[in-house]
Design a protein around this motif. Structure first.
Motif, PDB file in Angstrom:
ATOM      1  N   THR A 102       7.127 -44.231  15.703  1.00  0.00           N
ATOM      2  CA  THR A 102       7.456 -42.820  15.946  1.00  0.00           C
ATOM      3  C   THR A 102       6.334 -42.182  16.760  1.00  0.00           C
ATOM      4  OG1 THR A 102       6.350 -41.942  13.971  1.00  0.00           O
ATOM      5  CG2 THR A 102       8.594 -42.811  13.690  1.00  0.00           C
ATOM      6  N   ARG A 103       6.515 -40.882  17.115  1.00  0.00           N
ATOM      7  CA  ARG A 103       5.471 -40.186  17.854  1.00  0.00           C
ATOM      8  C   ARG A 103       4.221 -39.994  17.007  1.00  0.00           C
ATOM      9  NH1 ARG A 103       8.574 -35.019  20.228  1.00  0.00           N
ATOM     10  NH2 ARG A 103       9.537 -35.190  18.160  1.00  0.00           N
ATOM     11  N   ASN A 104       4.419 -40.059  15.690  1.00  0.00           N
ATOM     12  CA  ASN A 104       3.276 -39.896  14.787  1.00  0.00           C
ATOM     13  C   ASN A 104       2.661 -41.229  14.351  1.00  0.00           C
ATOM     14  OD1 ASN A 104       3.540 -37.073  14.741  1.00  0.00           O
ATOM     15  ND2 ASN A 104       5.185 -37.223  13.200  1.00  0.00           N
ATOM     16  N   GLY A 105       3.108 -42.331  14.973  1.00  0.00           N
ATOM     17  CA  GLY A 105       2.585 -43.644  14.631  1.00  0.00           C
ATOM     18  C   GLY A 105       3.655 -44.526  13.995  1.00  0.00           C
ATOM     19  N   THR A 106       3.228 -45.643  13.448  1.00  0.00           N
ATOM     20  CA  THR A 106       4.154 -46.598  12.829  1.00  0.00           C
ATOM     21  C   THR A 106       4.366 -46.223  11.366  1.00  0.00           C
ATOM     22  OG1 THR A 106       3.403 -48.351  14.299  1.00  0.00           O
ATOM     23  CG2 THR A 106       4.562 -49.022  12.302  1.00  0.00           C
ATOM     24  N   VAL A 107       5.645 -46.006  10.988  1.00  0.00           N
ATOM     25  CA  VAL A 107       5.988 -45.525   9.651  1.00  0.00           C
ATOM     26  C   VAL A 107       6.848 -46.562   8.939  1.00  0.00           C
ATOM     27  CG1 VAL A 107       7.138 -43.688   8.341  1.00  0.00           C
ATOM     28  CG2 VAL A 107       5.915 -43.135  10.454  1.00  0.00           C
ATOM     29  N   THR A 108       6.603 -46.753   7.640  1.00  0.00           N
ATOM     30  CA  THR A 108       7.373 -47.736   6.867  1.00  0.00           C
ATOM     31  C   THR A 108       8.744 -47.174   6.507  1.00  0.00           C
ATOM     32  OG1 THR A 108       6.486 -46.980   4.751  1.00  0.00           O
ATOM     33  CG2 THR A 108       5.256 -48.689   5.895  1.00  0.00           C
ATOM     34  N   LEU A 109       9.747 -48.084   6.489  1.00  0.00           N
ATOM     35  CA  LEU A 109      11.122 -47.707   6.162  1.00  0.00           C
ATOM     36  C   LEU A 109      11.614 -48.344   4.867  1.00  0.00           C
ATOM     37  CD1 LEU A 109      12.744 -48.203   9.719  1.00  0.00           C
ATOM     38  CD2 LEU A 109      11.833 -46.087   8.725  1.00  0.00           C
ATOM     39  N   TRP A 110      10.833 -49.203   4.303  1.00  0.00           N
ATOM     40  CA  TRP A 110      11.278 -50.007   3.157  1.00  0.00           C
ATOM     41  C   TRP A 110      10.710 -49.441   1.867  1.00  0.00           C
ATOM     42  CZ3 TRP A 110      14.645 -54.002   2.640  1.00  0.00           C
ATOM     43  CH2 TRP A 110      14.612 -54.729   1.442  1.00  0.00           C
ATOM     44  N   ASN A 111      11.582 -49.153   0.921  1.00  0.00           N
ATOM     45  CA  ASN A 111      11.135 -48.618  -0.359  1.00  0.00           C
ATOM     46  C   ASN A 111      11.202 -49.723  -1.407  1.00  0.00           C
ATOM     47  OD1 ASN A 111      10.469 -47.138  -2.591  1.00  0.00           O
ATOM     48  ND2 ASN A 111      11.972 -45.512  -2.244  1.00  0.00           N
ATOM     49  N   GLY A 112      10.243 -50.598  -1.389  1.00  0.00           N
ATOM     50  CA  GLY A 112      10.240 -51.706  -2.334  1.00  0.00           C
ATOM     51  C   GLY A 112      10.109 -51.262  -3.767  1.00  0.00           C
ATOM     52  N   ARG A 113       9.397 -50.167  -4.004  1.00  0.00           N
ATOM     53  CA  ARG A 113       9.195 -49.699  -5.378  1.00  0.00           C
ATOM     54  C   ARG A 113      10.505 -49.189  -5.970  1.00  0.00           C
ATOM     55  NH1 ARG A 113       4.552 -48.762  -7.747  1.00  0.00           N
ATOM     56  NH2 ARG A 113       3.459 -48.736  -5.756  1.00  0.00           N
ATOM     57  N   ALA A 114      11.322 -48.538  -5.141  1.00  0.00           N
ATOM     58  CA  ALA A 114      12.601 -48.032  -5.651  1.00  0.00           C
ATOM     59  C   ALA A 114      13.566 -49.171  -5.936  1.00  0.00           C
ATOM     60  CB  ALA A 114      13.223 -47.071  -4.632  1.00  0.00           C
ATOM     61  N   ARG A 115      13.453 -50.256  -5.169  1.00  0.00           N
ATOM     62  CA  ARG A 115      14.359 -51.385  -5.374  1.00  0.00           C
ATOM     63  C   ARG A 115      13.999 -52.171  -6.630  1.00  0.00           C
ATOM     64  NH1 ARG A 115      14.494 -50.234  -0.135  1.00  0.00           N
ATOM     65  NH2 ARG A 115      16.413 -50.657   1.043  1.00  0.00           N
ATOM     66  N   ARG A 116      12.708 -52.299  -6.885  1.00  0.00           N
ATOM     67  CA  ARG A 116      12.310 -53.004  -8.113  1.00  0.00           C
ATOM     68  C   ARG A 116      10.912 -52.540  -8.502  1.00  0.00           C
ATOM     69  NH1 ARG A 116       9.383 -57.542  -9.414  1.00  0.00           N
ATOM     70  NH2 ARG A 116       9.166 -58.166  -7.249  1.00  0.00           N
ATOM     71  N   ASP A 117      10.817 -51.952  -9.657  1.00  0.00           N
ATOM     72  CA  ASP A 117       9.531 -51.499 -10.157  1.00  0.00           C
ATOM     73  C   ASP A 117       8.711 -52.720 -10.554  1.00  0.00           C
ATOM     74  OD1 ASP A 117       7.339 -50.449 -11.430  1.00  0.00           O
ATOM     75  OD2 ASP A 117       8.483 -48.859 -12.447  1.00  0.00           O
ATOM     76  N   PRO A 118       7.590 -52.984  -9.885  1.00  0.00           N
ATOM     77  CA  PRO A 118       6.797 -54.184 -10.209  1.00  0.00           C
ATOM     78  C   PRO A 118       6.251 -54.177 -11.621  1.00  0.00           C
ATOM     79  CG  PRO A 118       5.581 -52.704  -8.739  1.00  0.00           C
ATOM     80  CD  PRO A 118       6.979 -52.169  -8.836  1.00  0.00           C
ATOM     81  N   ARG A 119       6.228 -52.991 -12.294  1.00  0.00           N
ATOM     82  CA  ARG A 119       5.712 -52.946 -13.669  1.00  0.00           C
ATOM     83  C   ARG A 119       6.747 -53.412 -14.681  1.00  0.00           C
ATOM     84  NH1 ARG A 119       4.063 -46.780 -13.459  1.00  0.00           N
ATOM     85  NH2 ARG A 119       6.161 -46.825 -12.550  1.00  0.00           N
ATOM     86  N   GLN A 120       8.010 -53.512 -14.223  1.00  0.00           N
ATOM     87  CA  GLN A 120       9.078 -53.932 -15.122  1.00  0.00           C
ATOM     88  C   GLN A 120       9.492 -55.365 -14.801  1.00  0.00           C
ATOM     89  OE1 GLN A 120      12.223 -51.145 -14.645  1.00  0.00           O
ATOM     90  NE2 GLN A 120      11.112 -49.444 -15.585  1.00  0.00           N
ATOM     91  N   ALA A 121       9.788 -56.095 -15.832  1.00  0.00           N
ATOM     92  CA  ALA A 121      10.235 -57.482 -15.626  1.00  0.00           C
ATOM     93  C   ALA A 121      11.614 -57.470 -14.985  1.00  0.00           C
ATOM     94  CB  ALA A 121      10.291 -58.222 -16.962  1.00  0.00           C
ATOM     95  N   ALA A 122      11.773 -58.312 -13.978  1.00  0.00           N
ATOM     96  CA  ALA A 122      13.061 -58.389 -13.295  1.00  0.00           C
ATOM     97  C   ALA A 122      14.105 -59.000 -14.221  1.00  0.00           C
ATOM     98  CB  ALA A 122      12.931 -59.244 -12.033  1.00  0.00           C
ATOM     99  N   ALA A 123      15.310 -58.493 -14.131  1.00  0.00           N
ATOM    100  CA  ALA A 123      16.401 -59.049 -14.946  1.00  0.00           C
ATOM    101  C   ALA A 123      16.665 -60.482 -14.501  1.00  0.00           C
ATOM    102  CB  ALA A 123      17.659 -58.208 -14.768  1.00  0.00           C
TER     103      ALA A 123
END
Length: 488
Positions: free
Chosen positions: A77-98
């Motif tokens: 973007t004009r403000n630099g390189t911005v992340t688009l991936w929300n890994g935390r919303a997809r899987r909370d690393p503090r919780q065990a995956a099902a």
């Protein structure tokens, strides 16, 4: 962006030195995005700053950002390189995956084999030919000539029904040697008997149909029928082969009937001509297809073999299966099936959607091996050798195991079927033997559903030299004696 965390991750992955720095940086950023350690909408530091902090070339940082952008993880973007991936919303690393569901389909449930893959060269492995006696020099010449004859066009997928050269050679051979009634267009080349069985089961029956199997039976046929959803019906075997009763025909009318009439596997009986004729007549009456597996009829030890069931009548409802795994070598992975004329077009058109055939050089080499007489010459040598080795094994077992083991009568083949005449389970002995480098295939493992139980072993001898047979028989006897089955 937590630059210190990135530096730590980069340093840990860069220690091995097996990847370039640009690849390590890309992977470090990607892992952090996937794990949610870099939140969505985070503005990454510039490539110049990142390169200076990591002590790498700026081009490496540019490469990592560009690759992440191609995969949709970040955007410029004009403000630099911005992340688009929300890994935390997809899987909370503090919780065990099902846990992922690991249930398999009903068609294959129960087919898993948790036993370690055995060494196929162990003594007594059934179905293994004498590989050290195979004419490898002549075969290499056939393969070399095949490759020299091939052009670029033959490097693409071949005909689903197999190359015409091999189909013609097979048709000519089995007409003479097995009395099979067929033309070239009825012959389909496959990857072996297992492939042929699965194709027949998929194309000639529907899930829920009854599939008759000899009891005991070749495990590959049982697997093919089960994996296509057929209801397995065990049909007992006597001295004249498969012996279906009137009650079986009435209560469980089959769609498919699997049989090994020339040398019942694994017991070794020969189906009588009267039984063969009755099987064809009854199958025709109830609309069933017979799958005739003629897996080792070339190695009959005495007398002339009975012609194939397929050749009894021009319109016999029989699919005839053959393989080169026993007559040549298993790694060749070539077999064939002969289908009735009424099925030729349907099989050909369906196989074109199901199968992409390959191995053109092997098919051309096999055709030459048959046409030049090398195949027939090899079979004659192996037939004499296997007769000798069978006799050696029978004498060794009689000397060392005596009345503890009963040998079943058989007129040929590559294996010996035996019955334990002592109060011990074949599977228990086999487990101890395997741990000591001996392959004793339990006869009980060939049982179908709730069919009659057997207690003994299937012992392959074709690939064993005399000295190996004597040593293995001695070892076999010691294992049986050690586990209390033989009194001394």
């Amino acid at each position: 962006m937590d630059l210190a965390l990135l530096i730590s991750t980069f340093s840990a992955q860069n220690d091995s030195g097996k990847r370039s720095q640009q690849e390590v940086l890309y992977r470090s950023l990607r892992d952090m995005l996937l794990d949610g350690r870099i939140a969505e909408g985070t503005r990454l530091v510039s490539t110049r700053v990142l390169a200076n902090e990591l002590g790498i070339a700026r081009n490496s940082a540019v490469y990592a950002y560009e690759r992440l952008a191609e995969e949709g993880f970040v955007a410029a973007t004009r403000n630099g390189t911005v992340t688009l991936w929300n890994g935390r919303a997809r899987r909370d690393p503090r919780q065990a995956a099902a846990p992922l569901s690991i249930s398999l389909s009903d068609r294959v449930r129960g087919l898993e084999n948790a036993q370690p893959e055995p060494d196929r060269m162990l003594p007594f492995v059934p179905g293994l030919p004498s590989l050290d006696e195979f004419p490898l020099v002549q075969w290499r010449r056939c393969v070399d000539r095949a490759w020299r004859r091939m052009g670029p066009g033959q490097l693409a997928y071949g005909p689903a029904e197999g190359l015409p050269e091999l189909r013609r050679a097979v048709a000519a051979y089995i007409k003479v040697s097995r009395g099979v009634r067929c033309e070239t267009d009825q012959v389909f080349i496959t990857d072996g008997t297992q492939s042929s069985l699965e194709l027949c089961a998929r194309m000639l029956a529907d899930p829920g149909d009854y599939g008759w199997l000899e009891n005991p039976c070749y495990g590959g046929a049982r697997t093919a029928f089960r994996s296509t959803g057929l209801q397995l019906i065990p049909i007992e075997v006597d001295r004249e082969g498969m012996a279906p009763t009137e009650d079986a025909w009435r209560r469980h009318p089959p769609k498919l009937i699997y049989t090994t009439p020339s040398h019942q596997y694994p017991l070794g009986s020969l189906m009588s001509i009267q039984r063969r004729a009755a099987l064809v007549e009854n199958a025709r009456a109830c609309g069933a297809w017979i799958i005739e597996d003629d897996y080792d009829s070339e190695f009959r030890h005495s007398g002339e073999p009975l012609p194939a069931i397929q050749g009894l009548a021009a319109d016999a409802p029989v699919c005839y299966l053959g393989t080169f795994s026993k007559t040549m070598f298993p790694a060749l992975r070539l077999g064939f099936m002969v289908v009735p004329p009424v099925l030729v077009v349907r099989f050909r058109d369906t196989l074109r959607e199901l199968v992409h055939r390959g191995h053109p050089a092997d098919q051309l080499a096999m055709a030459e091996f048959i046409d030049t007489g090398l195949f027939a010459r090899h079979l004659r040598r192996m037939r004499a050798l296997y007769i000798h080795r069978r006799g050696t094994l029978e004498r060794a077992l009689c000397r060392r195991l005596g009345a503890a083991l009963t040998l079943r009568e058989s007129s040929g083949g590559m294996h010996l079927s035996t019955e334990l005449a002592v109060p011990v389970q074949d599977a228990d002995i086999a487990r101890h033997a395997f741990a000591e480098g001996l392959m004793l295939q339990p006869l009980s493992h060939y049982r179908v559903a709730n069919g009659q139980a057997y207690n003994g072993f299937v012992l392959g001898y074709a690939g064993l030299a005399d000295a190996t047979i004597e040593k293995a028989a001695t070892h076999f006897a010691r294992i049986v004696e050690r586990h209390g089955a033989i009194e001394r």
